[in-house]
Motif scaffolding. Structure first.
Motif, PDB file in Angstrom:
ATOM      1  N   ASP A 100       0.802  -1.223   0.000  1.00 57.73           N
ATOM      2  CA  ASP A 100       0.000   0.000   0.000  1.00 57.73           C
ATOM      3  C   ASP A 100       0.835   1.272   0.000  1.00 57.73           C
ATOM      4  N   TYR A 101       1.972   1.256   0.702  1.00 58.17           N
ATOM      5  CA  TYR A 101       2.730   2.491   0.841  1.00 58.17           C
ATOM      6  C   TYR A 101       3.295   2.955  -0.495  1.00 58.17           C
ATOM      7  N   ALA A 102       3.894   2.035  -1.241  1.00 59.99           N
ATOM      8  CA  ALA A 102       4.495   2.416  -2.510  1.00 59.99           C
ATOM      9  C   ALA A 102       3.423   2.725  -3.540  1.00 59.99           C
ATOM     10  N   ALA A 103       2.322   1.967  -3.467  1.00 61.46           N
ATOM     11  CA  ALA A 103       1.236   2.175  -4.426  1.00 61.46           C
ATOM     12  C   ALA A 103       0.734   3.608  -4.354  1.00 61.46           C
ATOM     13  N   ARG A 104       0.752   4.156  -3.171  1.00 58.41           N
ATOM     14  CA  ARG A 104       0.266   5.525  -2.992  1.00 58.41           C
ATOM     15  C   ARG A 104       1.110   6.520  -3.802  1.00 58.41           C
ATOM     16  N   VAL A 105       2.416   6.333  -3.753  1.00 55.33           N
ATOM     17  CA  VAL A 105       3.301   7.218  -4.499  1.00 55.33           C
ATOM     18  C   VAL A 105       3.187   6.935  -5.996  1.00 55.33           C
ATOM     19  N   ILE A 106       3.251   5.647  -6.330  1.00 53.64           N
ATOM     20  CA  ILE A 106       3.282   5.271  -7.742  1.00 53.64           C
ATOM     21  C   ILE A 106       1.994   5.701  -8.452  1.00 53.64           C
ATOM     22  N   SER A 107       0.858   5.571  -7.765  1.00 54.45           N
ATOM     23  CA  SER A 107      -0.417   5.944  -8.402  1.00 54.45           C
ATOM     24  C   SER A 107      -0.467   7.435  -8.713  1.00 54.45           C
ATOM     25  N   LYS A 108       0.256   8.238  -7.952  1.00 49.80           N
ATOM     26  CA  LYS A 108       0.244   9.684  -8.191  1.00 49.80           C
ATOM     27  C   LYS A 108       1.244  10.086  -9.269  1.00 49.80           C
ATOM     28  N   PHE A 109       2.051   9.146  -9.662  1.00 49.97           N
ATOM     29  CA  PHE A 109       3.111   9.500 -10.589  1.00 49.97           C
ATOM     30  C   PHE A 109       2.645   9.476 -12.042  1.00 49.97           C
ATOM     31  N   GLY A 110       1.547   8.834 -12.315  1.00 53.83           N
ATOM     32  CA  GLY A 110       1.056   8.787 -13.699  1.00 53.83           C
ATOM     33  C   GLY A 110       1.389   7.459 -14.334  1.00 53.83           C
ATOM     34  N   SER A 111       0.644   7.080 -15.302  1.00 52.92           N
ATOM     35  CA  SER A 111       0.796   5.744 -15.877  1.00 52.92           C
ATOM     36  C   SER A 111       1.817   5.725 -17.015  1.00 52.92           C
ATOM     37  N   GLY A 112       2.437   4.555 -17.157  1.00 57.89           N
ATOM     38  CA  GLY A 112       3.272   4.298 -18.323  1.00 57.89           C
ATOM     39  C   GLY A 112       4.613   4.996 -18.365  1.00 57.89           C
TER      40      GLY A 112
END
Ligand code: SF4
Ligand code: SF4
Length: 410
Positions: free
Chosen positions: A203-215
């Protein structure tokens, strides 16, 4: 026989004790004690003297790594010398808190850093003496404008047990981490952004990664092993830049608000702390004051470890928080004891655990033989100073301590 601390910790690699207590602001220090540089004997000069008044974030010294800024407003009460956590001595300035803060607690509009080119951003980093870290296991470095960086590796791995900055920063400072990565993209135009994260918790990393944008990124998943966070284990390429969450937050605050690095995120944990937390601490805060805030009495019998349980230093005297302080560990007497060094029993535990394939006991014994040093130098250079070998050794042979001492003497 050599006497050193034997750690008998039950290691929980991840969230440990701090999870439910979150990230909080530490009390402002009544006295901030600042060093000119991060190492002893490297020069520099103070631009202030005893009796001077300073403002928050005023330049007060020119250290070997660059300008030194005051974390608090106040009066210079002393310029003296002090023992640093690693036992070396350094010149320090003590500032007693007085007067009003210009920046802390004030609402400020962000600067339009997105409109600036990389040259202007690098000039800003140089002026504010921005120092990044790849992980808590390594010394800080300046971001080099001449470097050709093809890959940025965002290091969200836990450096050592108890050190949960990464987790809390992903939860509470995710926007600053994302902004820090965007600034690096502007600085270096890398071809790849890679997130190095643990397989659990996700969950912790997903929070950052999801805000970073896809692809626009890749993710590498890591097991709960130490010292996976060391940059040399993540990449040995000169065209890769490994940077940790703490540095990305600091980079964002600098570009958005021109805030120098006058704060540090510090995990205060261990069974000797009633309420372990990650603290946002003003640089220069005395460790004793921070521990007092955590309910740890200075007269207690606990051991205070500067850093993690594998590679940390046992603090013998009080010292101050610096921009590279990531964790303070407080252990109860039943968890640590002074152990006598015993002869090596050739169990090979140190050999099996070394992440870079060094034979630690062979290196240790080789260093005892004067003429063997030149031959052993390359092996010594490969050592990450992670301390895993010392931690697993049943004979309590101070392998890491010997390697550190030898590297310092080179
Ligand atoms: S020799 Fe010891 S301290 Fe050095 S890298 Fe190997 S395990 Fe770590
Ligand atoms: S772990 Fe300790 S006792 Fe075992 S081989 Fe290494 S140095 Fe010797």
């Amino acid at each position: 026989m050599t006497r050193h601390m034997e750690s008998r910790l039950k290691i929980d690699p991840f969230l440990e004790l701090t999870q439910r207590h979150g990230l909080v602001n530490a009390a402002l220090p009544q006295v901030a004690v600042l060093t000119l540089g991060l190492n002893v004997g490297t020069g520099g000069e103070w631009l202030i003297k005893t009796g001077d008044w300073v403002e928050e974030e005023q330049i007060i010294g020119q250290g070997p790594q660059g300008r030194v800024f005051s974390p608090i407003p106040g009066r210079v009460v002393k310029v003296t010398s002090m023992v640093l956590p690693d036992g070396t001595e350094s010149t320090v300035a003590a500032i007693a808190l007085e007067g009003a803060f210009k920046r802390t607690g004030k609402s400020v509009n962000p600067q339009p850093w997105e409109e600036w080119n990389s040259t202007r951003l690098f000039e800003m980093l140089e002026y504010y003496n921005f120092l990044a870290t790849s992980s808590a296991l390594e010394p800080p470095f300046h971001l080099d404008p001449r470097a050709r960086i093809k890959k940025v590796i965002v290091n969200l791995l836990q450096p050592e047990p108890y050190q949960t900055n990464w987790y809390h920063l992903c939860l509470y400072e995710d926007q600053n981490i994302v902004t820090g990565i965007k600034i690096l993209k502007k600085l270096y135009s890398p071809e790849v952004i890679e997130f190095a994260v643990h397989k659990r918790p996700k969950d912790y990393a997903a929070r950052v990664i999801s805000k970073f944008g896809s692809g626009t990124y890749t993710v590498t998943w890591h097991d709960a092993e130490y010292p996976a966070a060391h940059s040399k284990l993540l990449s040995n390429s000169e065209t890769s830049l490994v940077i940790d969450a703490d540095s990305l937050v600091a980079l964002s605050l600098l570009a958005r608000y021109s805030r120098p690095q006058v704060e540090s995120f510090v995990t205060v944990s261990g069974s000797g702390v009633a309420q372990p937390k990650v603290y946002r601490v003003k640089v220069g805060t005395l460790v004793s004051n921070l521990l007092e805030e955590c309910g740890v009495s200075s007269s207690g019998e606990h051991s205070v470890i500067w850093g993690g349980p594998f590679s940390g230093y046992r603090l013998q005297t009080d010292t101050m928080i610096t921009i590279t302080t990531r964790s303070i560990l407080v252990l109860n007497p039943h968890e640590t004891r002074i152990a006598e060094q015993q002869p090596c029993i050739r169990c090979s535990a140190c050999v099996d655990s070394c992440p870079v394939g060094i034979n630690p006991i062979r290196l240790f014994e080789g260093l005892e033989v004067k003429d063997g040093f030149q031959e052993l130098r390359p092996e010594l250079q490969r050592c990450l100073e992670c301390g895993i070998c010392s931690s697993v050794c049943p004979s309590r042979i101070p392998l890491l301590q010997r390697f550190r001492q030898e590297r310092r003497n080179q």
